[in-house]
Scaffold this motif. Structure first.
Motif, PDB file in Angstrom:
ATOM      1  N   ALA A 159      38.526 -50.813  -4.402  1.00  0.00           N
ATOM      2  CA  ALA A 159      39.221 -49.541  -4.189  1.00  0.00           C
ATOM      3  C   ALA A 159      38.779 -48.837  -2.913  1.00  0.00           C
ATOM      4  O   ALA A 159      39.149 -47.906  -2.262  1.00  0.00           O
ATOM      5  CB  ALA A 159      39.223 -48.595  -5.284  1.00  0.00           C
ATOM      6  N   GLY A 160      37.496 -49.467  -2.395  1.00  0.00           N
ATOM      7  CA  GLY A 160      36.911 -49.045  -1.424  1.00  0.00           C
ATOM      8  C   GLY A 160      35.872 -48.127  -1.476  1.00  0.00           C
ATOM      9  O   GLY A 160      35.489 -47.486  -0.608  1.00  0.00           O
ATOM     10  N   LEU A 161      35.553 -47.640  -2.686  1.00  0.00           N
ATOM     11  CA  LEU A 161      34.499 -46.917  -3.216  1.00  0.00           C
ATOM     12  C   LEU A 161      32.998 -47.488  -3.121  1.00  0.00           C
ATOM     13  O   LEU A 161      33.020 -48.577  -3.404  1.00  0.00           O
ATOM     14  CB  LEU A 161      34.850 -46.142  -4.312  1.00  0.00           C
ATOM     15  CG  LEU A 161      35.931 -45.365  -4.353  1.00  0.00           C
ATOM     16  CD1 LEU A 161      36.677 -45.083  -5.816  1.00  0.00           C
ATOM     17  CD2 LEU A 161      35.757 -44.016  -3.594  1.00  0.00           C
ATOM     18  N   THR A 162      32.006 -46.688  -2.975  1.00  0.00           N
ATOM     19  CA  THR A 162      30.954 -47.262  -3.178  1.00  0.00           C
ATOM     20  C   THR A 162      30.071 -46.816  -4.472  1.00  0.00           C
ATOM     21  O   THR A 162      30.076 -45.302  -4.826  1.00  0.00           O
ATOM     22  CB  THR A 162      29.791 -46.705  -2.018  1.00  0.00           C
ATOM     23  OG1 THR A 162      30.371 -47.134  -0.841  1.00  0.00           O
ATOM     24  CG2 THR A 162      28.332 -47.244  -2.229  1.00  0.00           C
ATOM     25  N   LEU A 163      29.519 -47.623  -5.374  1.00  0.00           N
ATOM     26  CA  LEU A 163      29.108 -47.311  -6.601  1.00  0.00           C
ATOM     27  C   LEU A 163      27.776 -46.479  -6.502  1.00  0.00           C
ATOM     28  O   LEU A 163      27.049 -47.173  -5.781  1.00  0.00           O
ATOM     29  CB  LEU A 163      28.780 -48.526  -7.449  1.00  0.00           C
ATOM     30  CG  LEU A 163      28.420 -48.172  -8.767  1.00  0.00           C
ATOM     31  CD1 LEU A 163      29.439 -47.627  -9.977  1.00  0.00           C
ATOM     32  CD2 LEU A 163      27.803 -49.723  -9.487  1.00  0.00           C
ATOM     33  N   CYS A 164      27.729 -45.258  -6.908  1.00  0.00           N
ATOM     34  CA  CYS A 164      26.410 -44.778  -6.908  1.00  0.00           C
ATOM     35  C   CYS A 164      25.250 -45.130  -8.130  1.00  0.00           C
ATOM     36  O   CYS A 164      24.237 -45.547  -7.840  1.00  0.00           O
ATOM     37  CB  CYS A 164      26.533 -43.249  -6.977  1.00  0.00           C
ATOM     38  SG  CYS A 164      27.625 -42.605  -5.567  1.00  0.00           S
ATOM     39  N   GLU A 165      25.957 -45.003  -9.338  1.00  0.00           N
ATOM     40  CA  GLU A 165      25.200 -45.110 -10.567  1.00  0.00           C
ATOM     41  C   GLU A 165      26.206 -45.820 -11.656  1.00  0.00           C
ATOM     42  O   GLU A 165      27.183 -45.151 -11.818  1.00  0.00           O
ATOM     43  CB  GLU A 165      24.258 -44.326 -11.076  1.00  0.00           C
ATOM     44  CG  GLU A 165      23.434 -44.635 -11.882  1.00  0.00           C
ATOM     45  CD  GLU A 165      22.129 -45.506 -11.465  1.00  0.00           C
ATOM     46  OE1 GLU A 165      21.682 -46.290 -12.203  1.00  0.00           O
ATOM     47  OE2 GLU A 165      21.706 -45.269 -10.385  1.00  0.00           O
ATOM     48  N   ILE A 166      25.729 -46.747 -12.451  1.00  0.00           N
ATOM     49  CA  ILE A 166      26.295 -47.021 -13.758  1.00  0.00           C
ATOM     50  C   ILE A 166      25.463 -47.104 -14.704  1.00  0.00           C
ATOM     51  O   ILE A 166      24.656 -47.780 -14.637  1.00  0.00           O
ATOM     52  CB  ILE A 166      27.180 -48.210 -13.691  1.00  0.00           C
ATOM     53  CG1 ILE A 166      28.183 -48.513 -14.893  1.00  0.00           C
ATOM     54  CG2 ILE A 166      26.514 -49.448 -13.192  1.00  0.00           C
ATOM     55  CD1 ILE A 166      29.314 -49.261 -14.709  1.00  0.00           C
ATOM     56  N   THR A 167      25.645 -46.264 -15.793  1.00  0.00           N
ATOM     57  CA  THR A 167      24.535 -46.077 -16.893  1.00  0.00           C
ATOM     58  C   THR A 167      25.179 -46.089 -18.011  1.00  0.00           C
ATOM     59  O   THR A 167      26.211 -45.549 -18.502  1.00  0.00           O
ATOM     60  CB  THR A 167      23.875 -44.628 -16.657  1.00  0.00           C
ATOM     61  OG1 THR A 167      23.497 -44.587 -15.269  1.00  0.00           O
ATOM     62  CG2 THR A 167      22.541 -44.580 -17.698  1.00  0.00           C
ATOM     63  N   ALA A 168      24.242 -46.921 -18.881  1.00  0.00           N
ATOM     64  CA  ALA A 168      24.793 -46.841 -20.660  1.00  0.00           C
ATOM     65  C   ALA A 168      24.630 -45.508 -21.174  1.00  0.00           C
ATOM     66  O   ALA A 168      23.508 -44.976 -21.074  1.00  0.00           O
ATOM     67  CB  ALA A 168      24.138 -47.960 -21.222  1.00  0.00           C
ATOM     68  N   VAL A 169      25.826 -45.137 -21.965  1.00  0.00           N
ATOM     69  CA  VAL A 169      25.550 -43.896 -22.446  1.00  0.00           C
ATOM     70  C   VAL A 169      26.889 -43.555 -23.470  1.00  0.00           C
ATOM     71  O   VAL A 169      27.953 -44.123 -23.453  1.00  0.00           O
ATOM     72  CB  VAL A 169      25.583 -42.550 -21.540  1.00  0.00           C
ATOM     73  CG1 VAL A 169      27.060 -42.417 -20.936  1.00  0.00           C
ATOM     74  CG2 VAL A 169      25.303 -41.246 -22.201  1.00  0.00           C
ATOM     75  N   SER A 170      26.290 -42.947 -24.742  1.00  0.00           N
ATOM     76  CA  SER A 170      27.437 -42.534 -25.563  1.00  0.00           C
ATOM     77  C   SER A 170      27.801 -41.280 -25.705  1.00  0.00           C
ATOM     78  O   SER A 170      26.809 -40.359 -25.443  1.00  0.00           O
ATOM     79  CB  SER A 170      27.096 -42.997 -27.072  1.00  0.00           C
ATOM     80  OG  SER A 170      27.915 -42.719 -28.088  1.00  0.00           O
ATOM     81  N   THR A 171      29.089 -40.957 -25.668  1.00  0.00           N
ATOM     82  CA  THR A 171      29.534 -39.415 -25.535  1.00  0.00           C
ATOM     83  C   THR A 171      30.201 -39.157 -26.802  1.00  0.00           C
ATOM     84  O   THR A 171      30.490 -37.822 -26.998  1.00  0.00           O
ATOM     85  CB  THR A 171      30.660 -39.474 -24.550  1.00  0.00           C
ATOM     86  OG1 THR A 171      31.619 -40.199 -24.631  1.00  0.00           O
ATOM     87  CG2 THR A 171      30.161 -39.625 -23.050  1.00  0.00           C
ATOM     88  N   ARG A 172      29.993 -39.918 -27.754  1.00  0.00           N
ATOM     89  CA  ARG A 172      30.698 -39.585 -29.012  1.00  0.00           C
ATOM     90  C   ARG A 172      30.119 -40.232 -30.323  1.00  0.00           C
ATOM     91  O   ARG A 172      29.547 -41.421 -30.135  1.00  0.00           O
ATOM     92  CB  ARG A 172      32.159 -39.601 -29.099  1.00  0.00           C
ATOM     93  CG  ARG A 172      32.994 -41.024 -29.131  1.00  0.00           C
ATOM     94  CD  ARG A 172      34.350 -40.759 -29.540  1.00  0.00           C
ATOM     95  NE  ARG A 172      35.061 -40.344 -28.379  1.00  0.00           N
ATOM     96  CZ  ARG A 172      36.408 -39.975 -28.620  1.00  0.00           C
ATOM     97  NH1 ARG A 172      36.952 -39.901 -29.755  1.00  0.00           N
ATOM     98  NH2 ARG A 172      37.161 -39.509 -27.445  1.00  0.00           N
TER      99      ARG A 172
END
Length: 219
Positions: free
Chosen positions: A189-202
């Protein structure tokens, strides 16, 4: 689809709309109290971290809240945005969001339509708190987000995930996106990834639902 009888495809909009119209009156209580939902708080932490790492202020002139629901994101982000635009397919959810008084505008439409209605480089922040779990392929949404974001604008979203590749329909009848799929779709998409982190929201069935919080920026 869940049983493998049909190929993976998008959910009918009528199904999603009816689901959340019925859910709207008890949405906040059920999600926060019963499911220990914390998607907006997770996103706030991720956005603050991304702006700190980029040495940019964590304040946004105009923010778009995709799948805004009852307005939990706008409540969490408070004064970090001068103007919030909310988009949701459910009119019941939109009415609850309107009651908060936190949105400059609220649109009853799906997320892709909401983005397509926006001008180029018109938003500094695009947020989706557990809204992408109802969309199998995120490519079109990410491309439109890249178009709508200003230079140095930020995208932040949460999804459910799984250990395999691609996208699956999970046991909760929500889509789970693999990390490799997300990385490629963001880059494409032409975006630059900043951070991807494992997390549970529920919590579901007394277990944390595996998820990811993602931030990406526009050059």
């Amino acid at each position: 689809m869940r049983l493998g009888v049909e190929d993976l495809s998008a959910m009918p909009p009528g199904y999603v709309r009816a689901l959340f119209d019925q859910y709207a009156p008890r949405f906040d209580k059920t999600l926060v109290n019963d499911l220990d939902y914390r998607g907006p708080a997770v996103l706030l932490k991720a956005v603050l971290a991304a702006r700190h790492a980029a040495k940019l202020p964590a304040h946004f002139k105009r923010a778009i809240d995709l799948g805004c629901g009852t307005g939990l994101v706008a409540r969490e982000f408070g004064s970090l945005a001068d103007e919030f635009i909310g988009v949701d397919l459910s009119s019941g959810m939109i009415e609850r969001a309107r009651d908060t008084g936190l949105y400059a505008r609220l649109d009853v439409m799906d997320m892709l339509q909401g983005l397509q209605a926006e001008s180029d480089a018109s938003a500094n922040l695009v947020i989706a708190a557990d809204a992408f779990v109802y969309v199998p392929e995120l490519d079109a949404l990410l491309v439109e987000t890249a178009r709508v974001l200003t230079p140095q604008g930020l995208l932040a979203f949460t999804v459910e995930t799984h250990a395999g590749k691609g996208v699956i329909l999970g046991p909760g009848l929500r889509y789970a996106h693999g990390e490799a799929y997300l990385r490629k779709a963001i880059a494409d998409a032409g975006l630059t990834l900043c951070e991807i982190t494992a997390v549970s929201t529920r919590i579901e069935a007394n277990e944390p639902v595996p998820g990811l919080v993602v931030t990406a920026s526009k050059a």
